[in-house]
Design a protein around this motif. Structure first.
Motif, PDB file in Angstrom:
ATOM      1  N   PHE A 120      44.371  30.757  33.563  1.00 20.27           N
ATOM      2  CA  PHE A 120      45.395  31.619  33.015  1.00 20.27           C
ATOM      3  C   PHE A 120      46.643  30.492  32.696  1.00 20.27           C
ATOM      4  O   PHE A 120      46.762  29.667  33.369  1.00 20.27           O
ATOM      5  N   ALA A 121      46.860  30.613  31.378  1.00 19.86           N
ATOM      6  CA  ALA A 121      48.168  29.977  30.642  1.00 19.86           C
ATOM      7  C   ALA A 121      48.725  30.694  29.709  1.00 19.86           C
ATOM      8  O   ALA A 121      48.148  30.941  28.611  1.00 19.86           O
ATOM      9  N   ALA A 122      50.184  31.086  29.864  1.00 20.51           N
ATOM     10  CA  ALA A 122      50.816  31.573  29.005  1.00 20.51           C
ATOM     11  C   ALA A 122      52.296  31.481  29.200  1.00 20.51           C
ATOM     12  O   ALA A 122      52.817  31.012  30.152  1.00 20.51           O
ATOM     13  N   VAL A 123      53.106  31.747  28.108  1.00 23.07           N
ATOM     14  CA  VAL A 123      54.600  31.658  28.130  1.00 23.07           C
ATOM     15  C   VAL A 123      54.949  33.052  28.420  1.00 23.07           C
ATOM     16  O   VAL A 123      54.665  34.088  27.856  1.00 23.07           O
ATOM     17  N   LEU A 124      55.680  33.317  29.767  1.00 26.07           N
ATOM     18  CA  LEU A 124      56.057  34.429  30.067  1.00 26.07           C
ATOM     19  C   LEU A 124      57.498  34.662  29.977  1.00 26.07           C
ATOM     20  O   LEU A 124      58.191  33.809  30.330  1.00 26.07           O
ATOM     21  N   GLU A 125      57.925  35.897  29.360  1.00 22.31           N
ATOM     22  CA  GLU A 125      59.491  36.066  28.894  1.00 22.31           C
ATOM     23  C   GLU A 125      59.830  37.289  29.741  1.00 22.31           C
ATOM     24  O   GLU A 125      59.190  38.180  29.630  1.00 22.31           O
ATOM     25  N   THR A 142      59.124  30.903  30.970  1.00 21.11           N
ATOM     26  CA  THR A 142      58.235  30.003  31.716  1.00 21.11           C
ATOM     27  C   THR A 142      57.075  29.820  31.267  1.00 21.11           C
ATOM     28  O   THR A 142      56.427  30.799  30.904  1.00 21.11           O
ATOM     29  N   PHE A 143      56.614  28.656  31.226  1.00 14.19           N
ATOM     30  CA  PHE A 143      55.122  28.526  31.041  1.00 14.19           C
ATOM     31  C   PHE A 143      54.430  28.440  32.240  1.00 14.19           C
ATOM     32  O   PHE A 143      54.779  27.897  33.192  1.00 14.19           O
ATOM     33  N   VAL A 144      53.332  29.492  32.512  1.00 14.75           N
ATOM     34  CA  VAL A 144      52.661  29.445  33.789  1.00 14.75           C
ATOM     35  C   VAL A 144      51.223  29.400  33.574  1.00 14.75           C
ATOM     36  O   VAL A 144      50.611  29.800  32.656  1.00 14.75           O
ATOM     37  N   LYS A 145      50.742  28.519  34.536  1.00 14.01           N
ATOM     38  CA  LYS A 145      49.303  28.155  34.661  1.00 14.01           C
ATOM     39  C   LYS A 145      48.848  28.869  35.970  1.00 14.01           C
ATOM     40  O   LYS A 145      49.740  28.735  37.201  1.00 14.01           O
ATOM     41  N   ALA A 146      47.631  29.304  36.163  1.00 14.38           N
ATOM     42  CA  ALA A 146      47.245  30.076  37.464  1.00 14.38           C
ATOM     43  C   ALA A 146      45.465  29.799  37.333  1.00 14.38           C
ATOM     44  O   ALA A 146      45.086  29.999  36.550  1.00 14.38           O
ATOM     45  N   ALA A 147      45.167  29.743  38.461  1.00 11.87           N
ATOM     46  CA  ALA A 147      43.676  29.635  38.733  1.00 11.87           C
ATOM     47  C   ALA A 147      43.263  30.053  40.257  1.00 11.87           C
ATOM     48  O   ALA A 147      44.251  30.275  41.199  1.00 11.87           O
ATOM     49  N   SER A 148      42.082  30.772  40.319  1.00  6.23           N
ATOM     50  CA  SER A 148      41.421  31.292  41.425  1.00  6.23           C
ATOM     51  C   SER A 148      41.413  30.155  42.430  1.00  6.23           C
ATOM     52  O   SER A 148      40.571  29.244  42.210  1.00  6.23           O
TER      53      SER A 148
END
Length: 349
Positions: free
Chosen positions: A53-58, A65-71
């Motif tokens: 997951f990689a996205a700019v969250l507003e 905030t740019f957020v990266k996430a992984a399992s």
């Protein structure tokens, strides 16, 4: 101007990632708490080659905030990359055009990293003069700052490019030894395997010198903001080695854009102490690495990664062949067979 070759899929359309709503509810709750408010908009990154997951969250009040996430269970390698990137970005010298980490969080079996959101876009291909000038100028600033890196950054135990080269980048020697099938090379390169082996063999010795290198400097790891400044992302492959190595990997797309990549390399301040044949040596090594990676079979990364590796390897070999005076290869017609006995190379996604 030389002929222009474009990748099979644009660099800003290579990613295949989950949407915000597809993440576990527990992770979304933990990230929302860190953001300080509910997510009002999520813009998923379309560039890159991982499925993380990689996205700019507003949030509703406009904070981004740019957020990266992984399992943790299914994408442990990405979790390790994101954790290392957070540590690296926190220790890079102040003032450099790199995003800074804000927080990390683990919840619902996932790991997430929050970074400053850069208001930028992937550079266009073919390269425009403005984008390329901004990128080369920005990297000159980074290379100068990392020529004598801060002790706290070195203390992370960063890998050495010389070791990475010996362990994972030099593949023509495997082909020559019969441990890898010979790629179906184009006219002019078919009888050049001895030269390719000789050239790539010099990389470990050359890579012993220098400060720190980004280690994976590609067009899709650059963002150009509305003011024209270039920002440099994805620092999980930083290593101890010469900055000119980064320039070669970056300028492969400049060669593909029909530009005088030789002059761009020679004129950059990061190449001031490069050996005379550093460019040829690195092109030989990268062409072998990329072409064998392209034939490595199924991957858990983006479905576009193999075609991009093949295209990039073709461009690196085309550039090298032109410099060496071999018959000009024809990028786009190069094919490779399946990887044989040696384990598949690490895919830098």
């Amino acid at each position: 101007m030389a002929a222009i070759s474009l990748p099979p899929v644009p660099y800003d359309a290579t990613a295949l990632r989950p949407d915000w709503g597809e993440l576990p509810a527990g992770l979304r709750a933990a990230v929302t708490a860190r953001l300080g408010g509910p997510v009002a908009a999520a813009r998923v990154a379309t560039a890159g080659f991982t499925r993380g997951f990689a996205a700019v969250l507003e949030t509703a009040d406009g904070r981004r905030t740019f957020v990266k996430a992984a399992s943790l269970a299914e994408q442990r390698h990405l979790v390790d990359w994101y954790a290392r990137e957070a540590a690296v970005l926190d220790r890079l010298p102040a003032g450099l055009p790199v995003p800074r980490p804000r927080w990390t969080v683990a919840a619902a079996g996932w790991f997430a990293l929050g970074l400053d959101a850069v208001d930028g876009r992937t550079p266009h291909l073919p390269w425009t003069p403005a984008d390329l000038d901004a990128t080369l100028t920005g990297y000159a600033e980074i290379a100068a700052a990392l020529a004598d890196p801060p002790p706290e950054l070195v203390a992370l135990g960063l890998p050495r490019l010389a070791d990475l080269a010996r362990e994972d980048i030099l593949w023509w020697v495997e082909v020559a030894a019969g441990r890898e099938p010979v790629p179906a090379l184009p006219p002019g390169s078919r009888d050049r395997l001895p030269e390719l082996v000789t050239l790539e063999s010099r990389l470990p010795g050359y890579a012993e010198r220098g400060g720190l290198a980004h280690g994976d400097l590609r067009l899709d790891n650059v963002l150009v903001d509305p003011t024209g400044r270039a920002w440099f992302c994805d620092w999980n492959w930083i290593c101890r080695g010469p900055a000119w190595f980064d320039l070669v990997s970056l300028l492969i797309t400049a060669h593909a854009s029909g530009l005088d990549a030789d002059a761009l390399f020679a004129g950059h301040p990061a190449t001031a102490d490069a050996p005379p044949d550093a460019l040829d040596v690195t092109l030989a090594a990268l062409s072998g690495y990329l072409l064998t990676s392209a034939a490595a079979g199924p991957t858990s990364a983006s479905p576009h990664i193999r075609t991009h590796q093949r295209w990039s390897g073709e461009q690196a070999l085309s550039w090298l062949a032109t410099r060496q005076g071999w018959e000009t290869p024809q990028p786009g017609r190069l094919t490779t067979r399946q990887v044989g006995n040696r384990s598949a190379p690490r895919a830098r996604e």
